[in-house]
Every structure is written in structure tokens, then in C-alpha cells.
Design a protein around this motif. Structure first.
Motif, short mmCIF file in Angstrom:
data_model
loop_
_atom_site.label_atom_id
_atom_site.label_comp_id
_atom_site.label_asym_id
_atom_site.label_seq_id
_atom_site.Cartn_x
_atom_site.Cartn_y
_atom_site.Cartn_z
N GLY A 190 -4.40 -13.89 -9.08
CA GLY A 190 -4.09 -12.51 -8.73
C GLY A 190 -4.93 -11.59 -9.58
N LYS A 191 -5.37 -10.48 -9.03
CA LYS A 191 -6.24 -9.57 -9.77
C LYS A 191 -5.45 -8.56 -10.60
N SER A 192 -4.49 -7.88 -9.99
CA SER A 192 -3.74 -6.88 -10.74
C SER A 192 -2.37 -6.67 -10.12
N LEU A 193 -1.42 -6.23 -10.95
CA LEU A 193 -0.09 -5.96 -10.45
C LEU A 193 0.02 -4.58 -9.83
N VAL A 194 -0.38 -3.55 -10.57
CA VAL A 194 -0.18 -2.17 -10.12
C VAL A 194 -1.42 -1.35 -10.40
N GLY A 195 -1.79 -0.52 -9.43
CA GLY A 195 -2.84 0.47 -9.63
C GLY A 195 -2.32 1.85 -9.28
N ILE A 196 -2.47 2.81 -10.19
CA ILE A 196 -1.91 4.15 -10.01
C ILE A 196 -2.98 5.21 -10.29
N ASP A 202 -10.83 12.90 -0.77
CA ASP A 202 -12.00 13.04 0.09
C ASP A 202 -12.58 11.70 0.53
N GLY A 203 -11.85 10.62 0.30
CA GLY A 203 -12.28 9.33 0.81
C GLY A 203 -13.22 8.55 -0.08
N ASP A 204 -13.62 9.13 -1.22
CA ASP A 204 -14.53 8.42 -2.12
C ASP A 204 -13.80 7.29 -2.84
N GLU A 205 -14.54 6.32 -3.29
CA GLU A 205 -13.96 5.24 -4.08
C GLU A 205 -13.44 5.82 -5.39
N GLN A 223 0.86 -1.18 0.00
CA GLN A 223 0.00 0.00 0.00
C GLN A 223 0.90 1.24 0.00
N PHE A 224 0.83 2.03 -1.06
CA PHE A 224 1.70 3.19 -1.24
C PHE A 224 0.89 4.44 -0.93
N ASN A 225 0.98 4.89 0.32
CA ASN A 225 0.21 6.06 0.77
C ASN A 225 1.01 7.36 0.70
N GLY A 226 2.32 7.27 0.81
CA GLY A 226 3.16 8.45 0.90
C GLY A 226 3.65 8.96 -0.43
N ALA A 227 4.70 9.75 -0.36
CA ALA A 227 5.30 10.35 -1.56
C ALA A 227 6.59 9.62 -1.91
N LEU A 239 -0.69 -6.30 -6.23
CA LEU A 239 0.69 -6.26 -5.74
C LEU A 239 1.02 -4.89 -5.17
N VAL A 240 0.76 -3.82 -5.93
CA VAL A 240 1.03 -2.45 -5.46
C VAL A 240 -0.17 -1.57 -5.79
N ARG A 241 -0.60 -0.78 -4.82
CA ARG A 241 -1.67 0.19 -5.07
C ARG A 241 -1.25 1.55 -4.54
N SER A 242 -1.21 2.52 -5.44
CA SER A 242 -1.06 3.91 -5.05
C SER A 242 -2.39 4.37 -4.45
N CYS A 243 -2.35 4.89 -3.24
CA CYS A 243 -3.58 5.19 -2.52
C CYS A 243 -4.53 6.02 -3.37
N GLY A 244 -5.76 5.53 -3.54
CA GLY A 244 -6.71 6.21 -4.40
C GLY A 244 -7.52 7.28 -3.72
N ASN A 245 -7.57 7.29 -2.38
CA ASN A 245 -8.44 8.25 -1.70
C ASN A 245 -7.88 8.72 -0.37
N CYS A 246 -6.56 8.80 -0.26
CA CYS A 246 -5.95 9.33 0.97
C CYS A 246 -6.26 10.81 1.12
#
Length: 269
Positions: A203-209, A243-246, A157-161, A177-184
Motif C-alpha cells: 500500500g502506498k499511503s493511508l490518507v492524503g489531505i 483548477d484541475g492541476d496536479e 475518494q472524498f470529493n464533497g464536504a 485508502l482515503v484521498r481528499s480531492c486535490g483538484n476538484c
């Protein structure tokens, strides 16, 4: 495994690719990692066990000696809820090496700044295997070696910078595998490099950005096993928010801007 002497042309190609990626992370991510490693290493046999009742905070280097660490007490409910405490919390610049995280693994590992996870193995991922939370655009998070399995949702989970580099890793039975936070609540531009990795379905996906925040993901030397139908998504692009939305999905596949890879970077068997 035998070693083959590289030609000058090969050395120049590797150096050029390394320069293009800008791979530097706590002395672990080097140009040599961009060579193909072939088959993944076998899972290690833990050398003893250690119950962890309160988060272990790490500054400097922590060598776990390949013991199995597992949550107990307040860290031992084994749930998937958000907001759990981690087994390990790494301060800026810390190195965690030679660790097996058993069951339950709570919220795995938290990196509060640049960090290196070297030869770290997750036998059964809890909420997330590791979360990266540095606030500096210069933060570099290096995952070198190791592996994770049984992740019902995210592994990293990639929440930071900053930049996350995953090299010579293996993953099996996972969501993402890796998700860039979508709603932090605070969003950043994030860079992700996944190189020399063995991926075993399901596995569903490797990377989400997040394309709208300028995220990038580069995939190199990815070996996918057991996905004959090629159903696994390689790189998904979202419209992130604070804003926390999906987050809304806006595309997938290589686009040369955000999702950077080509057919020669992915193999299937």
C-alpha cells in the motif's frame, strides 16, 4: 470473541475521545467504536450473485443480503477511467449494508450526501471503491466494517464536504485508502477519521489531505501488516487547487494540526 467488562476509567476515556472526535453518523458511529477490536473479520463468502446493468439508486436502507453485485452491460467494462457510473448511488441519509462488490465494480458506490456503508466488501476495486460527494459541511459519511482489496489507486475518494469516518475496516493491496480531492473544481474543508483498521501491504499511503483548505485526518488503532520496512506513508499533506492541476505535496507525517496521530496509534507486525 470474548468480551471484557470495562472499568469506569476506561469508559470515561472512551467517552472523552468520542466527544473530542464528534463521532455521529446515521446511528452507526458511536463512542463504542473507539475500543480496539483486535484482528479483522474474515472475508465473507457471498450468498449468490447479481449482475447490475444500470446504477441502483438507494434511499432509506438497502440490505444486499451479502450477495455479490458486479457490473454488466454499460457497467461491465472493468476499466479504470474517470467518469464511470457507480453500481450503487446513495441519496442523502441512505444506508447500504451487507453487500459484496465483485468484478467488475465500475465506480463502486457514490454517496450524494450523508450515508452509511455497513459491512460492504470490495473484492477488486475498480476506479474507486466509494466516492463521497455531499455539499453540506454537516454531511457525515460512515464506513463501518467491511473491506477492500486490489485498488490500483484510491479506495475512498472524498470529493464533497463534511466528515468521513472509517471504522473497523480492512484494506489490502492498494494505492491510497482515503484521498481528499486535490483538484476538484469546488473545494471544501474536509475531516477524516480512520479508526480500528487493519492495513496489509502493499500500500502506498493511508490518507492524503489538503492543508491549505484546512483538512484534518485523525488516525487511531491502525494495525499495519507486512510492511517491515515501514515504507507506507501514513498521512500526506498537499496544496490543493480548484483548477484541475496536479496538487503539490507539501509534507507528510504528524503535525498536530492537519495529520493527527502519534506512535501509539500505529502498530506494525
Amino acid at each position: 470473541m470474548s468480551r471484557h467488562k470495562r472499568s469506569p476509567r476506561r469508559r470515561r476515556a472512551v467517552a472523552a475521545l468520542g466527544a473530542a472526535f464528534g463521532l455521529t453518523a446515521a446511528g452507526i458511529v458511536t463512542n463504542s467504536m473507539l475500543t480496539s477490536a483486535g484482528a479483522a473479520a474474515s472475508w465473507p463468502t457471498p450468498r449468490g450473485e447479481k449482475a447490475v446493468t444500470a446504477t441502483i439508486e438507494v434511499s432509506g436502507t438497502y440490505d444486499g443480503g451479502l450477495k455479490r453485485f458486479y457490473g454488466s452491460g454499460d457497467l461491465g467494462d472493468g476499466g479504470q477511467g474517470e467518469g464511470q457510473d457507480p453500481v450503487f448511488k446513495l441519496k442523502d441519509g441512505a444506508v447500504l449494508k451487507n453487500v459484496v462488490l465483485g468484478t467488475p465494480a465500475a465506480d463502486g458506490v457514490h454517496c450524494m450526501g450523508s450515508c452509511t456503508l455497513q459491512n460492504v466488501w470490495w473484492e477488486d476495486v475498480g476506479e474507486d471503491a466509494a466516492s463521497f460527494k455531499g455539499k453540506s459541511s454537516g454531511s457525515v459519511y460512515s464506513v463501518y466494517g467491511g473491506g477492500a482489496r486490489k485498488a490500483s489507486d484510491k479506495v475512498f475518494q472524498f470529493n464533497g464536504a463534511g466528515k468521513l469516518v472509517v471504522t473497523r475496516f480492512q484494506v489490502a493491496d492498494f494505492g491510497k485508502l482515503v484521498r481528499s480531492c486535490g483538484n476538484c473544481s469546488t473545494q471544501y474543508r474536509r475531516s477524516i477519521i480512520v479508526n480500528d483498521v487493519d492495513v496489509t501491504a502493499p500500500g502506498k499511503s493511508l490518507v492524503g489531505i489538503n492543508g491549505n483548505y484546512g483538512d484534518t485526518a485523525a488516525l487511531r488503532n491502525i494495525r499495519i501488516h507486512g510492511d517491515g520496512g515501514r515504507r507506507m506513508e501514513l498521512c500526506a499533506r498537499y496544496e490543493g487547487n480548484d483548477d484541475g492541476d496536479e496538487p503539490r505535496k507539501i509534507g507528510s507525517g504528524p503535525d498536530s494540526t492537519h495529520c493527527r496521530y502519534g506512535p501509539s496509534d500505529i502498530s506494525y507486525d
